[in-house]
Design an enzyme around this catalytic site. Structure first.
Site, PDB file in Angstrom:
ATOM      1  N   CYS A  83      46.613  48.763  30.583  1.00 31.93           N
ATOM      2  CA  CYS A  83      46.859  47.370  30.238  1.00 31.93           C
ATOM      3  C   CYS A  83      46.044  46.432  31.115  1.00 31.93           C
ATOM      4  O   CYS A  83      45.328  46.858  32.026  1.00 31.93           O
ATOM      5  CB  CYS A  83      48.345  47.047  30.396  1.00 31.93           C
ATOM      6  SG  CYS A  83      49.441  48.147  29.465  1.00 31.93           S
TER       7      CYS A  83
ATOM      8  N   ILE B 231      50.523  53.600  25.079  1.00 33.32           N
ATOM      9  CA  ILE B 231      50.321  55.019  25.368  1.00 33.32           C
ATOM     10  C   ILE B 231      51.644  55.774  25.334  1.00 33.32           C
ATOM     11  O   ILE B 231      51.773  56.826  24.720  1.00 33.32           O
ATOM     12  CB  ILE B 231      49.669  55.207  26.756  1.00 33.32           C
ATOM     13  CG1 ILE B 231      48.345  54.425  26.853  1.00 33.32           C
ATOM     14  CG2 ILE B 231      49.460  56.682  27.051  1.00 33.32           C
ATOM     15  CD1 ILE B 231      47.250  54.923  25.962  1.00 33.32           C
TER      16      ILE B 231
ATOM     17  N   GLY C 181      48.804  50.791  34.263  1.00 30.58           N
ATOM     18  CA  GLY C 181      48.695  52.148  34.776  1.00 30.58           C
ATOM     19  C   GLY C 181      49.708  53.086  34.181  1.00 30.58           C
ATOM     20  O   GLY C 181      50.244  52.859  33.086  1.00 30.58           O
TER      21      GLY C 181
ATOM     22  N   ASP D 164      57.670  54.260  31.136  1.00 36.32           N
ATOM     23  CA  ASP D 164      57.562  54.413  32.590  1.00 36.32           C
ATOM     24  C   ASP D 164      57.639  53.065  33.294  1.00 36.32           C
ATOM     25  O   ASP D 164      57.997  52.989  34.470  1.00 36.32           O
ATOM     26  CB  ASP D 164      56.273  55.152  32.967  1.00 36.32           C
ATOM     27  CG  ASP D 164      55.011  54.470  32.455  1.00 36.32           C
ATOM     28  OD1 ASP D 164      55.090  53.735  31.457  1.00 36.32           O
ATOM     29  OD2 ASP D 164      53.941  54.690  33.046  1.00 36.32           O
TER      30      ASP D 164
ATOM     31  N   ILE E 142      28.134  63.561  26.785  1.00 35.63           N
ATOM     32  CA  ILE E 142      26.900  62.831  26.524  1.00 35.63           C
ATOM     33  C   ILE E 142      25.725  63.760  26.831  1.00 35.63           C
ATOM     34  O   ILE E 142      25.671  64.377  27.897  1.00 35.63           O
ATOM     35  CB  ILE E 142      26.804  61.569  27.392  1.00 35.63           C
ATOM     36  CG1 ILE E 142      27.827  60.518  26.931  1.00 35.63           C
ATOM     37  CG2 ILE E 142      25.410  60.982  27.367  1.00 35.63           C
ATOM     38  CD1 ILE E 142      27.576  59.947  25.566  1.00 35.63           C
TER      39      ILE E 142
ATOM     40  N   SER F  82      39.554  62.977  33.305  1.00 31.80           N
ATOM     41  CA  SER F  82      38.222  63.089  33.900  1.00 31.80           C
ATOM     42  C   SER F  82      38.278  63.967  35.140  1.00 31.80           C
ATOM     43  O   SER F  82      39.349  64.305  35.639  1.00 31.80           O
ATOM     44  CB  SER F  82      37.680  61.702  34.281  1.00 31.80           C
ATOM     45  OG  SER F  82      38.210  61.287  35.533  1.00 31.80           O
ATOM     46  N   GLY F  83      37.108  64.302  35.661  1.00 33.21           N
ATOM     47  CA  GLY F  83      37.013  65.093  36.881  1.00 33.21           C
ATOM     48  C   GLY F  83      36.698  64.261  38.110  1.00 33.21           C
ATOM     49  O   GLY F  83      36.330  64.822  39.148  1.00 33.21           O
TER      50      GLY F  83
END
EC number: 6.3.5.4
Length: 643
Positions: free
Chosen positions: A2, A53, A76, A100, A291, A363-364
């Site tokens: 958000c 979400i 978050g 949450d 990508i 993601s990493g």
């Protein structure tokens, strides 16, 4: 995910202008296109943009407690909210949503300022408690989510997820902070808590700020830190097993969503490990996004495909042309202040691709800092061994002289590029590391800045950012010290900033399992020898992933997410660079020495030197200046060319 915004009268109960609050909220529409709302009461205004979400039907914000006396706006995810709900219910709280967000208001009621220590997640939130006449704001431990704020002369506090939110207010002091400029040209970003503007600040990671109306505004409070104790006696076998389980737990928590979910897959160790772990936790094929580049020197897509094939993911690939430089002005508008990591271009593109398929992507990011993955870490350890063999009083004059006399040889084989090494050996550990990561090093910045601007700096050097954190590190271990510095600076100011703005530009939520604070805390107890062994970075992580990933993915040279700047600036962007660097926009600031700008352009474009990183940094500063003039209120505040 958000966007949040708001106004608070710290001294009284003045009413705020609805049109102003609407502008502040609307400017961050991209962060939450699903819903938006405003809330007003005397002396307070909250705005929120929602990307739905979790608890899509009833998770609207601002969200209130049972009697409406506590309100929160939140950006978050609290990943452990399902564990906290029964605990809070046992304390007498009644939940009306499955969100949450509601955990935050009830946690505040039960635990006060310490509520943040109970949250496991990425978050930035601002909470209003009417009964206590208290405004409370907090940011997550590793700074995944941003929070900007300013306190105006009339006692108004303004806040927002992005700096552009604050820029809507006519009272914001938008003069450039000279110290922020120094930090930017050294590091490529403006380090927390500073922003490019004198009048605005960033709440730092793991900080909270509690303001009681009518009382003096206190300094932010730090509620968490990571300590590199390095005293865990665990064996390699035990460590690999525990790491695998901890990673599974972290990934599992981040797979909770009511919308399509997937992962970035670059073909590197970190993202591949996340995807492999997701595949082991999911009954359905994992959505993965990559990508590819049409220039083979930058293309890792074959390694991403190996992992996608092994785990039979639903794999989506788009090829980015090597001349994909049309995003320069777009990036300036996204970041609101100067930001010089050119990998923001492919990051923007992979977020754009991912949003076509999913709303949440794992993601990493964060793996290099905690596991010891950067090549610069291995170089620093090698230099540290050499530094330890000779007292600083001897090293400084000997290697300082060699560093000044030895020619810079970017064009030569690496073995002959000794100038930087000599310079590093003449410094102490913090100086050396700062020198190694600086985009424009000390002598270059001295040449870049005008005499008048150097005078405004008053002797300030961006190394003070590193010194401040090094003083808090509580370790003299060579690797742990620079890991700690990176966790406080590069990870926050560069990596997290890049991913937040690029993902939110496409209304995509990105979650980072390798930044789980419990995982980071545990890794900080492990000896540095488990992280870098000889010349092998991420030693423990790679050993733990051997059963899950191909050796070609684990043990190939790291490529990074880079773009061909040097070629661009001598080819298709040659004239644009010259016009921007030597044009009126930069000249009007009074910050720069035009002769040195001319040298950077001429030397690079002639092929005599590779100044691509420096020129990109200048180019993005110029793009920021032009963008700043088009963003903001109808203010008559001082223009950007005044410092």
């Amino acid at each position: 995910m958000c966007g949040i915004a708001g106004l608070f009268d710290t001294r009284g109960r003045r009413d705020f202008d609805r049109a102003l609050m609407q502008r502040m909220n609307d400017i961050q529409y991209h962060r939450g296109p699903d819903e938006g709302d405003l809330y007003f009461e005397p002396g307070l205004a909250f705005g929120h943009r929602r990307l739905s979400i979790i608890d899509i039907s009833t998770g609207q914000q601002p969200l209130f407690n049972e009697d409406g006396s506590v309100a929160v706006v939140f950006n978050g995810e609290i990943y452990n909210f399902q564990e906290l709900v029964p605990e809070l219910e046992a304390l007498g709280h009644v939940f009306h949503t499955r969100s949450d967000t509601e955990v935050i208001v009830h946690a505040w009621e039960s635990w006060g300022e310490d509520c943040v220590t109970r949250f496991r997640g990425m978050f930035a939130f601002v909470l209003w408690d009417r009964n206590q006449q208290t405004l409370f704001m907090a940011r997550d431990r590793l700074g995944v989510k941003p929070l900007h704020y300013a306190i105006l002369d009339d006692g108004t506090l303004i806040f927002g997820s992005e700096l552009k939110v604050l820029m809507q207010h006519p009272g914001l002091d938008r003069r450039i902070d000279p110290l922020a400029v120094e930090e930017y040209f050294a590091l490529g970003y403006v380090a927390e808590p500073r922003t490019i503007f004198k009048g605005a600040r960033k709440l730092q990671p793991a900080e909270s700020l509690c303001i009681r109306r009518g009382q003096a505004i206190p300094a932010p409070r730090c509620y968490w830190d990571v300590r590199f104790s390095l005293d865990n006696p665990v064996s390699l076998a035990e460590a690999t097993g525990e790491l695998t389980e901890r990673l599974r737990e972290s990934v599992r928590l981040r797979m909770i969503a009511e919308v399509p979910l997937g992962a970035f897959l670059s073909g590197g160790v970190d993202s591949s490990a996340v995807v492999a772990t997701m595949a082991g936790l999911s009954e359905e094929p994992v959505n993965t996004c990559s990508i590819a580049f049409d220039d083979p020197k930058f293309n890792e897509s074959e390694f991403a495909q190996m992992v996608a094939d092994r785990y039979r993911t639903r794999h989506f690939v788009e090829t980015v042309k090597s001349d994909d430089f049309d995003l320069i002005d777009t990036l300036a508008a996204l970041y609101d202040e100067p930001y010089a990591d050119s990998s923001a271009i492919p990051t923007y593109r992979v977020c754009q691709l991912a949003r076509k398929q999913v709303t949440v992507a794992l993601s990493g990011d964060g793996g290099d800092e905690s596991f010891g993955g950067y090549r610069r870490y291995r170089m620093h350890l090698m230099e540290e061994r050499m530094r330890s063999a000779m007292p600083h009083g001897v090293r400084r004059p000997v290697f300082g002289l060699l560093g000044r006399l030895y020619p810079k040889a970017d064009w030569a084989p690496r073995v002959f590029r000794a100038k930087t090494t000599f310079q590093a050996l003449a410094r102490d550990s913090v100086q050396a590391y700062f020198h190694s990561v600086s985009i424009l090093r000390d002598e270059m910045r001295r040449s870049l800045f005008s005499t008048d601007f150097r005078r405004q700096l008053g002797g300030y050097n961006a190394i003070e950012v590193f010194r401040r954190h090094a003083d808090q590190a509580q370790t003299d271990d060579a690797l742990a010290l620079i890991q700690y510095i990176d966790l406080k600076t590069y990870l926050v100011g560069d990596i997290n900033t890049k991913v937040d703005r690029a993902s939110m530009a496409h209304s995509l939520e990105v979650r980072e399992p390798l930044m789980d604070h419990k995982l980071v805390e545990w890794l900080a107890t492990l000896p540095s020898g488990l992280k870098i062994k000889g010349q092998e970075g991420k030693y423990l992580f790679k050993k733990a992933m051997e059963p899950l990933l191909p050796n070609d993915v684990l043990y190939r040279p790291k490529m990074g997410f880079s773009v061909p700047l040097a070629r661009w600036f001598r080819g298709p962007l040659k004239q644009r660079v010259r016009d921007a660097v030597l044009g009126d926009t930069l000249a009007a600031t009074g910050i720069f020495n035009r002769n040195y700008l001319q040298h950077l352009v001429d030397a690079h474009q002639s092929g005599a030197r590779d100044y691509s990183a420096s020129l990109w940094t200048v180019l993005m500063f110029e793009a920021f200046l032009r963008n700043e003039g088009s963003v903001g209120s109808d203010s008559t505040a001082p223009r950007i060319n005044r410092v």
